[in-house]
Design a protein around this motif. Structure first.
Motif, PDB file in Angstrom:
ATOM      1  N   SER A 172       0.828  -1.201   0.000  1.00  0.00           N
ATOM      2  CA  SER A 172       0.000   0.000   0.000  1.00  0.00           C
ATOM      3  C   SER A 172       0.868   1.258   0.000  1.00  0.00           C
ATOM      4  CB  SER A 172      -0.926   0.008   1.220  1.00  0.00           C
ATOM      5  OG  SER A 172      -1.773  -1.124   1.214  1.00  0.00           O
ATOM      6  N   VAL A 173       1.960   1.200   0.762  1.00  0.00           N
ATOM      7  CA  VAL A 173       2.900   2.324   0.779  1.00  0.00           C
ATOM      8  C   VAL A 173       3.524   2.515  -0.602  1.00  0.00           C
ATOM      9  CG1 VAL A 173       5.060   3.185   1.759  1.00  0.00           C
ATOM     10  CG2 VAL A 173       3.387   2.047   3.227  1.00  0.00           C
ATOM     11  N   LEU A 174       3.903   1.408  -1.233  1.00  0.00           N
ATOM     12  CA  LEU A 174       4.492   1.486  -2.574  1.00  0.00           C
ATOM     13  C   LEU A 174       3.511   2.075  -3.577  1.00  0.00           C
ATOM     14  CD1 LEU A 174       6.304  -1.973  -2.720  1.00  0.00           C
ATOM     15  CD2 LEU A 174       7.371   0.272  -2.463  1.00  0.00           C
ATOM     16  N   ALA A 175       2.238   1.688  -3.472  1.00  0.00           N
ATOM     17  CA  ALA A 175       1.229   2.215  -4.381  1.00  0.00           C
ATOM     18  C   ALA A 175       1.065   3.716  -4.209  1.00  0.00           C
ATOM     19  CB  ALA A 175      -0.106   1.503  -4.152  1.00  0.00           C
ATOM     20  N   LEU A 176       1.126   4.190  -2.978  1.00  0.00           N
ATOM     21  CA  LEU A 176       1.043   5.624  -2.721  1.00  0.00           C
ATOM     22  C   LEU A 176       2.245   6.353  -3.317  1.00  0.00           C
ATOM     23  CD1 LEU A 176      -0.236   5.686   0.975  1.00  0.00           C
ATOM     24  CD2 LEU A 176      -1.466   6.518  -1.042  1.00  0.00           C
TER      25      LEU A 176
END
Length: 215
Positions: free
Chosen positions: A171-175
């Protein structure tokens, strides 16, 4: 909680979580694919790719529990088939990016069919990687006693725990990729070069997978 852990045969759960977090933070194909997808199409597509990758991890967890992944350790043919399918799929995705003639970034690509495609591709890049299957088969049993009442459920719980830490980082990577996407919307020429670069790297991952051995 301790009673459940003992019933399921889980051992050293804290060490397992630390190892899971460290492994998920290690850059690899999954990390690169999520950043690429969200960078090209936005945060939503990156999250869809992340969910697809983690859905693939669920498949590998169940395969390890059922003993299906063990086939890959004993059958060179099965390992090779899955390996070459995965390599071909990665190279196909990479080639499409390298030779794409798109001249603009289109945020609407992430809606509807785009999100489904991101999920599907993320899941397939994970499921078709035999090394991931062998990893789950080798990693999870180290933290479960096979003499427990329900060791299979213990393996499932560990697999879901690993997936939970992976999804949080995904999720952090997607952000992060979403921020890159907003930058590329303002600079279409930079976006085209990013497509070529990311496509080339995916091609390299495909070649690397094709050359991997079981050991």
């Amino acid at each position: 909680m301790r009673t459940r852990v003992a019933t399921f045969g889980i051992q050293h759960y804290d060490a397992f979580l630390i190892a899971s977090i460290a492994l998920n933070l290690t850059p690899g194909l999954d990390t690169f694919y999520i950043l690429t997808r969200s960078g090209r199409e936005g945060h939503a597509a990156g999250m869809a790719a992340a969910l697809g990758i983690n859905a693939g991890c669920i498949v590998h967890t169940l395969a390890a529990v059922l003993g299906i992944s063990a086939i890959l350790t004993t059958s060179a043919f099965a390992f090779s088939v899955l390996k070459y399918l995965g390599a071909a799929y990665l190279m196909w995705i990479g080639a499409r990016m390298v030779f794409s003639r798109s001249t603009t970034r289109q945020p609407t690509e992430t809606k509807g069919k785009g999100l489904a495609a991101a999920f599907r591709q993320g899941m397939l890049t994970n499921v078709l990687n035999p090394k991931v299957a062998l990893f789950f088969l080798a990693f999870l049993p180290q933290f479960v006693s096979m003499h427990a009442m329900h060791p299979q459920l213990g393996l499932v719980l560990l697999g879901l725990s690993f997936i939970g830490t992976g999804l949080a980082w995904s999720s952090v990577l997607a952000l992060m990729g979403g921020r890159i996407h907003r930058l590329l919307l303002a600079r279409p020429q930079l976006g085209r070069w990013m497509d070529r670069l990311c496509g080339t790297i995916l091609l390299a991952f495909g070649v690397k997978l094709a050359l991997q051995q079981r050991s």
